[in-house]
Design a protein around this motif. Sequence first.
Motif, short mmCIF file in Angstrom:
data_model
loop_
_atom_site.label_atom_id
_atom_site.label_comp_id
_atom_site.label_asym_id
_atom_site.label_seq_id
_atom_site.Cartn_x
_atom_site.Cartn_y
_atom_site.Cartn_z
N THR A 191 -3.24 5.94 -2.78
CA THR A 191 -4.17 7.05 -2.58
C THR A 191 -3.41 8.36 -2.65
OG1 THR A 191 -3.89 7.10 -0.16
CG2 THR A 191 -5.64 5.68 -1.05
N ALA B 252 -10.00 5.93 1.73
CA ALA B 252 -9.51 4.60 2.13
C ALA B 252 -10.49 3.52 1.69
CB ALA B 252 -9.27 4.55 3.64
N LEU C 263 -9.88 0.42 -1.22
CA LEU C 263 -10.11 -0.98 -0.85
C LEU C 263 -11.17 -1.61 -1.74
CD1 LEU C 263 -9.97 -0.68 3.04
CD2 LEU C 263 -8.32 -1.87 1.58
N SER D 229 -6.35 -0.49 8.20
CA SER D 229 -7.58 -1.27 7.98
C SER D 229 -7.26 -2.72 7.65
CB SER D 229 -8.39 -0.67 6.83
OG SER D 229 -8.81 0.63 7.14
N VAL E 253 -5.36 3.02 5.22
CA VAL E 253 -5.62 1.83 4.42
C VAL E 253 -4.84 0.65 4.99
CG1 VAL E 253 -5.43 0.77 2.12
CG2 VAL E 253 -6.07 3.19 2.34
N VAL F 214 0.83 -1.20 0.00
CA VAL F 214 0.00 0.00 0.00
C VAL F 214 0.87 1.26 0.00
CG1 VAL F 214 -1.86 1.24 1.19
CG2 VAL F 214 -1.74 -1.26 1.34
N THR G 155 -4.33 9.49 2.89
CA THR G 155 -4.92 8.59 3.89
C THR G 155 -3.96 8.29 5.04
OG1 THR G 155 -4.36 6.74 2.44
CG2 THR G 155 -6.64 7.51 2.40
N GLU H 48 0.39 5.30 0.47
CA GLU H 48 -0.62 6.25 0.92
C GLU H 48 -0.05 7.66 1.01
OE1 GLU H 48 -3.44 4.78 3.95
OE2 GLU H 48 -1.96 3.19 4.23
#
Length: 168
Positions: free
Chosen positions: A95, A141, A145, A31, A28, A19, A24, A21
């Motif tokens: 993101t 986020a 996903l 999560s 993410v 990921v 965010t 980011e």
Amino acid sequence: MTASRLLAAAAARGWTVGVAESLTGGLVTASLVTVPGASRVLRGGIVAYATDLKASLLGVDADLLAERGAVDEAVAAQMAAGVRQATGSDVGLATTGVAGPDPQDGQAPGVVFVAVSTPVASEVHRLELDGDRSQVIGDAARGVLELALLLVSEAPGENHDAPPADFR
């Protein structure tokens, strides 16, 4: 729920996830790590909040960043591809956007780009989100996903609607 379904779909394909980011700020990745068994699929996350880190850590073209800024479709795509390389993962999520309250790089608050890169497909979606800063971040986020789940679940003859028990 989406995080566990994404991890289950990736595991079913033998894929790992990385990921990248910006706006965010790690949400993410957080999560994903709340899901039991995530360590079998999640390789890691990179929070590249500053523009220069997108180039140095994720391999985003510095000229592209200088020309268009960090809030851009092509930047999001390069972040997703770059995190695959940086983490050695099969799937890259990214993101970038403007949480507000002020505009950035010529983009209004709520403009977000989410990108996913897999071995078989890559997509970038532009989201125009409403709400305050925390709502934009949360919706961004969720958006990445959901896009990742869609792309990881898509394969001829495959449908991974129900995650294995380890990912519920």
